[in-house]
Every structure is written in C-alpha cells, then in structure tokens.
Scaffold this active site. Structure first.
Site, PDB file in Angstrom:
ATOM      1  N   GLY A 147     -40.915 -62.693   0.725  1.00 25.13           N
ATOM      2  CA  GLY A 147     -41.745 -61.664   1.338  1.00 25.13           C
ATOM      3  C   GLY A 147     -40.950 -60.473   1.845  1.00 25.13           C
ATOM      4  O   GLY A 147     -39.715 -60.463   1.851  1.00 25.13           O
ATOM      5  N   HIS A 148     -41.676 -59.447   2.299  1.00 21.27           N
ATOM      6  CA  HIS A 148     -41.043 -58.212   2.748  1.00 21.27           C
ATOM      7  C   HIS A 148     -40.178 -58.444   3.987  1.00 21.27           C
ATOM      8  O   HIS A 148     -40.496 -59.244   4.853  1.00 21.27           O
ATOM      9  CB  HIS A 148     -42.099 -57.136   3.036  1.00 21.27           C
ATOM     10  CG  HIS A 148     -43.067 -57.500   4.118  1.00 21.27           C
ATOM     11  ND1 HIS A 148     -44.161 -58.300   3.907  1.00 21.27           N
ATOM     12  CD2 HIS A 148     -43.099 -57.171   5.426  1.00 21.27           C
ATOM     13  CE1 HIS A 148     -44.826 -58.437   5.036  1.00 21.27           C
ATOM     14  NE2 HIS A 148     -44.193 -57.767   5.982  1.00 21.27           N
ATOM     15  N   ASN A 149     -39.056 -57.742   4.020  1.00 20.52           N
ATOM     16  CA  ASN A 149     -38.092 -57.748   5.138  1.00 20.52           C
ATOM     17  C   ASN A 149     -37.308 -59.046   5.274  1.00 20.52           C
ATOM     18  O   ASN A 149     -36.508 -59.191   6.208  1.00 20.52           O
ATOM     19  CB  ASN A 149     -38.765 -57.464   6.492  1.00 20.52           C
ATOM     20  CG  ASN A 149     -39.472 -56.138   6.533  1.00 20.52           C
ATOM     21  OD1 ASN A 149     -39.156 -55.233   5.770  1.00 20.52           O
ATOM     22  ND2 ASN A 149     -40.456 -56.012   7.408  1.00 20.52           N
TER      23      ASN A 149
END
Length: 362
Positions: free
Chosen positions: A258-260
C-alpha cells in the site's frame, strides 16, 4: 550450451569426482534424468530414483557412494539447497529478448536508453525516462515519464512502471507487475464510520450518508538494488513521500504494498501478502503466504510470520508469529491445542451440571 562436470563444480565452489569431463546440458530429478542431465539427488531418499533414470552424473549428499550408484561422475556440495541457486543461474538461458530496439517500440525522444539495452516489441517508454545499461525489457512493457531504472534490469511481459518511479540495479519484474499505481486513499467531509470505529472500537458508531473524495498520490515508489517482484505484484505510490522497498527484498506473486509503506532490506514476502498503507517493515522480515499487515504499524527486524498470519499491532524485532490476530508461534500452538479440547471440556461441564442437578433434586 553444455558445461562439463568440472566447470559446474568450479562455479559452485564444490568438489567433483570421477569423469569430470562429462558434458551436462540440463538438470533433472533423478528418476527422469537423461544421459545429458545432471541428476539432483541431494538426499539419500533420492537414491532409488537414480536407478530409474539415465544420468551419468549427479549432485549427491555427503558420504554417498557415487560408484555404487552407477554414476560416472558426482558433485558434492556442503549446502545442497544453496547450491541450487548457483546451478540454476548457470543453466538458465533466460528470456530471449533480441538486442537493440524493436521496430514496434515507442520511445520518447527525451528518454535515455543505456548502452547495450534490449527493448522488445510494443514497449512504450515515456518522456524523460532513463533505462540503465544492459537492461532487458520484454514485450508490452510500459515505463512512464520520468521513471528511472538501473543497470541490468529485467522487465518481463506486461510490466507497468509508473511516473517518476526510481528503481535500482539488477531489478527483476515478473509478468504483469504494476509499480507506481495511485494509492487507495479516500476521505469523507465528516468522520466516516471507519474513522469512528477505529476511535471507539466499534461502540456507538453513527452512520451518515457521505461520498468518498479522492486523495491524490503525489509521491512515488523507490526501490533499491537487487529487488525482485513476482507476477502481478502491485506497489502503490506514496501520497506525499515515496513508498520504499529496500535493497535485496523479494516479493512473490500477487503481493500488494500500500501507499507510504516502507519495506526494509532483504525481506521475503510470499504470495498474496498484503501490507496496508503507512506501515513500516524492518530488515530481513519473512512473511509466508496470505499474511496481512494493518495500516500504520511497525514490524521489527527479523520477524517471521507463518502462513495467513494477520498482524494488527506492532511486532517487536525477532518475534516468530502465527495466527489471526498474530501471537507468538508457541502461544498459537498452545491455543490450538486448547481449542481442540473444548468439545471434551464442554461435555465434562455438561456432565458435571447434570450430576449437580441430580444432587439438588435428592
């Protein structure tokens, strides 16, 4: 291309005996080996298979009597499974991607293609993208604007590299991977039921009719050297900062990052692992198939999580985890033992209740 037994042994740093000039063209399991194959019989349990096949040479376990097994030559390795990495690398000819730029490739004039790169059919490379020296890119790959890919990369069929993604040297991407898609990030004008549930642990959650508004992904993905991604891996770009994958990490098929998220160095993430946004994964972490990691938590160095483990809270370094929710592996084993005893315990309680009831009536 064939190799002699002595050449293979030298490449593996192993000991060869017998007719070391026998030429080997491939590797095989003992029972199905042909005369030109190197039989992989690294355990005594494979000895019977050698008699069924036609191999003249084999990789054997320490102490094996290669002559009694009917072989002309043998290779002895100190760590058989590790030797497999060197042997398969030696014998693997790799995908056939013709040198140079294929006529059907679409390459932006401002893209930079490194010396010795091989670009296959229907590849699209965007403005300002940089492809390293000796990179090999198979058919139907797209590399978006501003992406940078290091030397000696191998991108197989249908891989998608998003804008501004930065990838180190010796990167391998199996077919269908998507690196640099937007993060799954949405918000509502007022607190959503999800936010309320998190804050109140599910109590007194008030639902209201709201629509989701997209939070755009301005960050990118940064991947270190010697990383490999399996088929259909998906790695989301960060919202503001980059999603990162550390040097030497290996991601199996259908892993989703996922993002980050920050994944450390030399991690091993097996098939269908999912890591939710903004989590941090330490170095040398191993997650077996279908493990899940909740968002915004930390998993320490050298954690090992067994298959289908779900990690909802921070995991300290070196912990061996199993179960959903994740607990120490030894604790999970004891819990499962107790669970199997529940029917017997329930019967004992029912029997005791019946005895007490009879006693009261008396």
């Amino acid at each position: 291309m064939g190799y002699t037994v002595s050449e293979i042994a030298a490449a593996l740093g192993a000991k060869a005996v017998g007719a070391v000039d026998v030429v080997i063209n491939g590797a095989s399991e003992p029972a199905t080996a042909g005369a030109g194959d190197l039989a992989l019989a690294m355990d005594p349990k494979y000895a019977d298979g050698l008699a069924q096949g036609q191999a003249q040479a084999a990789v054997l376990w320490d102490g094996a009597d290669w002559q009694a097994l009917g072989l002309k030559a043998a290779i002895f390795v100190p760590r058989p499974r590790y030797a497999m990495s060197g042997l398969t690398a030696l014998l693997d000819s790799g995908p056939q991607i013709e040198a140079g730029l294929h006529a059907t490739a679409v390459i932006h004039p401002e893209a930079v293609i490194g010396e010795g790169a091989a670009i296959g059919p229907f590849v699209v490379i965007g403005r300002g993208a940089v492809i390293g020296a000796r990179a090999r890119i198979a058919s139907h790959v797209s590399v978006a604007e501003g992406a940078r890919i290091g030397d000696d990369a191998l991108l197989l069929q249908g891989v998608r590299i998003g804008a501004r993604v930065v990838i180190g040297d010796r990167f391998i991407a199996q077919p269908g991977g998507v690196i640099g898609s937007d993060g799954f990030s949405f918000v509502t004008p007022e607190k959503s039921t999800v936010e309320q549930a998190r804050e109140k642990l599910g109590k007194d959650v008030q639902a209201s009719a709201q629509s989701w508004t997209r939070i755009h992904s301005l960050g990118t993905v940064e991947i270190g050297d010697d990383v490999e991604t399996g088929a259909n891996v998906t790695i989301d770009r960060g919202t503001i900062r980059a999603t990162t994958i550390g040097r030497g990490s290996k991601l199996d098929n259908q892993v989703h990052i996922g993002h980050n998220v920050q994944v450390g160095e030399d991690c091993l993430l097996c098939g269908q692992v999912g890591i939710a946004g903004s989590s941090r994964i330490g170095n040398r972490v191993v997650m077996a198939g279908q493990c899940g990691v909740s968002d915004n938590i930390f998993v320490g160095d050298d954690v090992v999580a067994g298959g289908a483990t779900k990690i909802f809270t921070n995991a300290p370094a070196g912990r061996i985890l199993l179960g959903s929710p994740a607990v120490k592996m030894e604790t999970h084993v004891e819990m499962q033992k107790a669970l199997r005893r529940l029917p017997r315990l329930a019967k004992q309680v029912a029997d005791l209740k019946a005895i007490l009831e009879q006693s009261d009536k008396a």
